[in-house]
Structures are given as structure tokens and as C-alpha cells.
Design an enzyme around this catalytic site. Sequence first.
Site, short mmCIF file in Angstrom:
data_model
loop_
_atom_site.label_atom_id
_atom_site.label_comp_id
_atom_site.label_asym_id
_atom_site.label_seq_id
_atom_site.Cartn_x
_atom_site.Cartn_y
_atom_site.Cartn_z
N ASN A 7 -19.78 6.24 17.34
CA ASN A 7 -18.34 5.98 17.21
C ASN A 7 -17.64 6.72 18.35
OD1 ASN A 7 -15.67 5.84 16.49
ND2 ASN A 7 -15.92 6.77 14.47
N LYS A 14 -18.92 10.42 17.95
CA LYS A 14 -19.54 10.81 16.68
C LYS A 14 -20.82 10.01 16.55
CE LYS A 14 -15.45 11.58 13.92
NZ LYS A 14 -14.53 10.77 13.14
N ARG A 91 -19.14 1.54 16.30
CA ARG A 91 -17.92 1.27 15.55
C ARG A 91 -16.90 0.67 16.53
NH1 ARG A 91 -13.53 5.19 12.59
NH2 ARG A 91 -12.44 3.46 11.63
N HIS A 180 -9.52 -0.11 8.95
CA HIS A 180 -10.37 0.53 7.93
C HIS A 180 -11.22 -0.51 7.20
CE1 HIS A 180 -7.00 3.79 7.43
NE2 HIS A 180 -7.93 4.23 8.27
N ASN A 211 -6.04 10.77 6.53
CA ASN A 211 -5.03 11.04 7.54
C ASN A 211 -4.38 9.72 7.96
OD1 ASN A 211 -3.61 12.69 9.25
ND2 ASN A 211 -5.06 12.35 10.92
N ARG A 241 1.95 9.17 11.01
CA ARG A 241 2.51 7.84 11.30
C ARG A 241 3.56 7.46 10.27
NH1 ARG A 241 -3.28 4.95 11.71
NH2 ARG A 241 -4.22 7.00 11.91
N GLU A 334 -10.65 10.77 -2.11
CA GLU A 334 -11.89 11.33 -2.67
C GLU A 334 -11.69 12.73 -3.25
OE1 GLU A 334 -14.87 11.17 0.46
OE2 GLU A 334 -14.33 9.10 0.86
N GLU A 384 -18.67 4.54 6.16
CA GLU A 384 -18.55 3.50 7.20
C GLU A 384 -19.80 3.45 8.06
OE1 GLU A 384 -14.74 5.48 7.61
OE2 GLU A 384 -13.98 3.63 8.48
P1 AMP Z 1 -9.67 11.63 6.37
O1 AMP Z 1 -8.73 11.09 7.40
O2 AMP Z 1 -10.24 10.58 5.49
O3 AMP Z 1 -10.71 12.55 6.96
O4 AMP Z 1 -8.79 12.55 5.39
C1 AMP Z 1 -8.17 13.70 5.85
C2 AMP Z 1 -7.12 14.12 4.83
O5 AMP Z 1 -7.76 14.40 3.58
C3 AMP Z 1 -6.40 15.39 5.25
O6 AMP Z 1 -4.99 15.20 5.15
C4 AMP Z 1 -6.86 16.39 4.23
O7 AMP Z 1 -5.88 17.32 3.92
C5 AMP Z 1 -7.12 15.52 3.02
N1 AMP Z 1 -7.96 16.25 2.07
C6 AMP Z 1 -9.22 16.70 2.21
N2 AMP Z 1 -9.60 17.42 1.12
C7 AMP Z 1 -8.52 17.45 0.28
C8 AMP Z 1 -8.26 18.05 -0.98
N3 AMP Z 1 -9.19 18.78 -1.61
N4 AMP Z 1 -7.05 17.86 -1.54
C9 AMP Z 1 -6.11 17.14 -0.90
N5 AMP Z 1 -6.29 16.55 0.30
C10 AMP Z 1 -7.48 16.71 0.88
#
Ligand code: AMP
Length: 398
Positions: A7, A14, A91, A180, A211, A241, A334, A384
Amino acid sequence: MKVLVVNCGSSSIKYQLFEMDNELVLAKGLVERIGLEGSILTHQPTGKEKKVINANITNHVIGISLVLEALTDANYGVISNMNEIDAIGHRGIHGGEKFSDSVLINENVIKAIEECNDMAPLHNPPSISGINACSELMPNVPQVIVFDTAFHQTMPKHAFMYGLPYEAYEKYGIRRYGFHGTSHKYVSQRVADLMGKDFKDLKIITCHLGNGSSVAAIKNGKCIDTSMGFTPLEGLLMGTRCGNIDPAIIPFLMKKENMTLDQIDNYINKKSGVLGVSGISSDFRDIEKAAESGNDRAQLALDMFTYEVVKFVGSYAAAMNGVDAIVFTAGVGENSIEMREHISSSLEYLGTKVDKEKNNIRGKEREFSVDGSKVKLFVIPTNEELVIARDTKTICTK
Ligand code: AMP
């Protein structure tokens, strides 16, 4: 069969090496700061200690060659020789209307990806650099590309068109593409497995909340709508965003603040979302913490996010005339127990009922609705890379 999943971002790579006979990850890692000072490779072989390599990584060819060296290293490698890599899966971000499925890469495919560059100027050129680097270093290994947009290509025209003059679509391909897709595909297929039902018999809403965030409606095995659009800016408010806003705000702000096109682009992509509203962080963990300690703007950012997810889920239930399962995935979906509970409890009118004990879980696969709920709630960690590896294997063993 061993598949290397790659990726490539503009300054990062990655990777994960899969043994497809048992779908296990042999090693994974990340090359960062390509072309910048302090470039670094972090390599994690499964079951062995992590290896950090500092090197002058000026381009993707050097980055990939370091990855190959790490994978074949006598101490921290996981294969004895790079000929053990049978196929490479990339990816891809934007495949426009040209790709509704994963494809074996050839010159025509590269040309077609390049034709989508205008729509993803930050993402498509690095993918091509990664493909070229792999072609240079492993010329005989087949390469496949799996696009983020592909899964959404089944959307009907009335869902993907914007209310702009039709010529904007004909001339520039301006329409909703969605992103996504690989994640929405993985978790929607997985939920069908977990429910013991045929994917084609279900109405599923998938919430990829991280994010970057998007929601998708999947009816009878096909995506029929999704919240991201022509670019990944549309839809929910996200880390940085803005998501959906009245488009008239753009010229208004540009005039008032004397902003250039680049400045407004940066403002809506990098300075907005929960970061802009809270003034604290783009990271949901920081915002949840600040809200708990009484910060009003942090609480507002969380309330706005929850409200928007609830609105999208409701509109997709309406679009599908019902829903059987709602899935939460990605960093927030998650891991944030509170966010899942707030969203799900606002959807009780649909027939969902949260089992608080079952919902008390992070990063694991589980149904968390009360037994017998009409609409099932699930948390499913996305994967993914595994979809990319599986598609690569399928295409290369045809
Ligand atoms: P991703 O883009 O899928 O990697 O998700 C990143 C986001 O997941 C970030 O804003 C993190 O703060 C959030 N995140 C990860 N662990 C937790 C948690 N235990 N509680 C709330 N948000 C989380």
C-alpha cells in the site's frame, strides 16, 4: 502461495506478506518518510522481534528493495529468497468508472489508472510508483491492483449522480465513487458468514468509522449507496475533513478570508472535522478524554459525529426498505464502546437493541445486539490487506 500486499502513499509503503494456504501474515511493516530526512523501515516478522532500519530511502524502488531485504534477511526475515513471493497485490485508491473489480496489472491498466490521476492526485501517482518499483525489482512476479472505489461501482445511477449539469459527469466524470470499498466489502461479506446467511439475501449497513469515515448500504450483495463521493471528503465529518457542508460556504469563505484554492482545500481537508470543531485533536481518543473532563466543544464534536452516523444509517435503511445487520469497523468503530452504544441506541426504532455486556469489547469480532433483536449489531475488525491478498490469489491462480 505467498502474496506480498503493498500500500504505497506518497512518502510511505505499508506491506504484509501472506501465506495464503492458511491466510497467515508472515511479516508486516512500514517504510516512512520516503524522500525526506529521517526515512525509516519498521519491519515486524510474526513471532519475532521488531526490526527498525534507518536508511536513506529516496524513492519507492529503494523502499521496496529494503522491504525485500528485510523479508529475506537471515535473522529477521521470513523467507529465504524473494523468488518465494508468488504474487503482489497493490492497494489502489481511485479506479474511476474503469474498474469495478480487482485486475491483473498490465500496461493498459497502468494507463487507465493514470487517467484517474486528476481525481486522486495525492493517491494514484504513489500507487503507480509502487507498481513500477515492483516491476523493476521483481519483473516476473504477477501484480494485481484492488481499488477502494471498485466495490461501490454497483451503485445505481440515481444514487451516484450529483445535481449538477449532466455535462459535468460526461466531461469530467464528476459523480459519487465512494471509498473504503475493500473494507465495506470485507465486513459485509464477513457479517453474512457470521449470520450463517447468503450475502445475496441480506440488507447490510456498514459503518467504517476511523480517521476517515464512511457508511455504505449493501443490498443483496451489492453496494447501492455510500457516503463518500467524488473524493473522500464527502459524507460524515471526520478527523480533519469537513464532510457534507453547503457548497456555497466555499466561495463565501474564500471571499471573506481572501483564501486561495489551495488554502480552502487545506481548510476543508486538514483543518476541519472533529479537529476543527473541538479545537483539540483529530484523534477520537483525545476528544473522548477531553469531553469526559467537561470540554464542551469536544462533546459537541462527538455529538455531531454520532448524529451524522445515525442520519446516514437511517437514510440507508430507508433506501433499502429495511436492514438486517449494522456493522461497525475501523479505529473508532472497532474500539469505541461509547460511540457504538450511542449510535446503536439511537437506532432502536429500526429494531436494534444493544447488549451492553457484549458491546464491552475492543478490536474483536462479535455480535453485540440482544438475542432475538430484529436488526443485528456487529463489530468486525476490518482487514483490507486480506481482501487484497485473496483477490490477488484468485486472479493469479485463474
Ligand atoms: P483508523 O483511521 O481506522 O486507523 O482509526 C483511527 C481513529 O480510531 C483515531 O481517531 C483513534 O482515536 C480512534 N480510536 C482508536 N482506538 C480508540 C478507542 N479505544 N476509543 C476511541 N477511539 C479510538
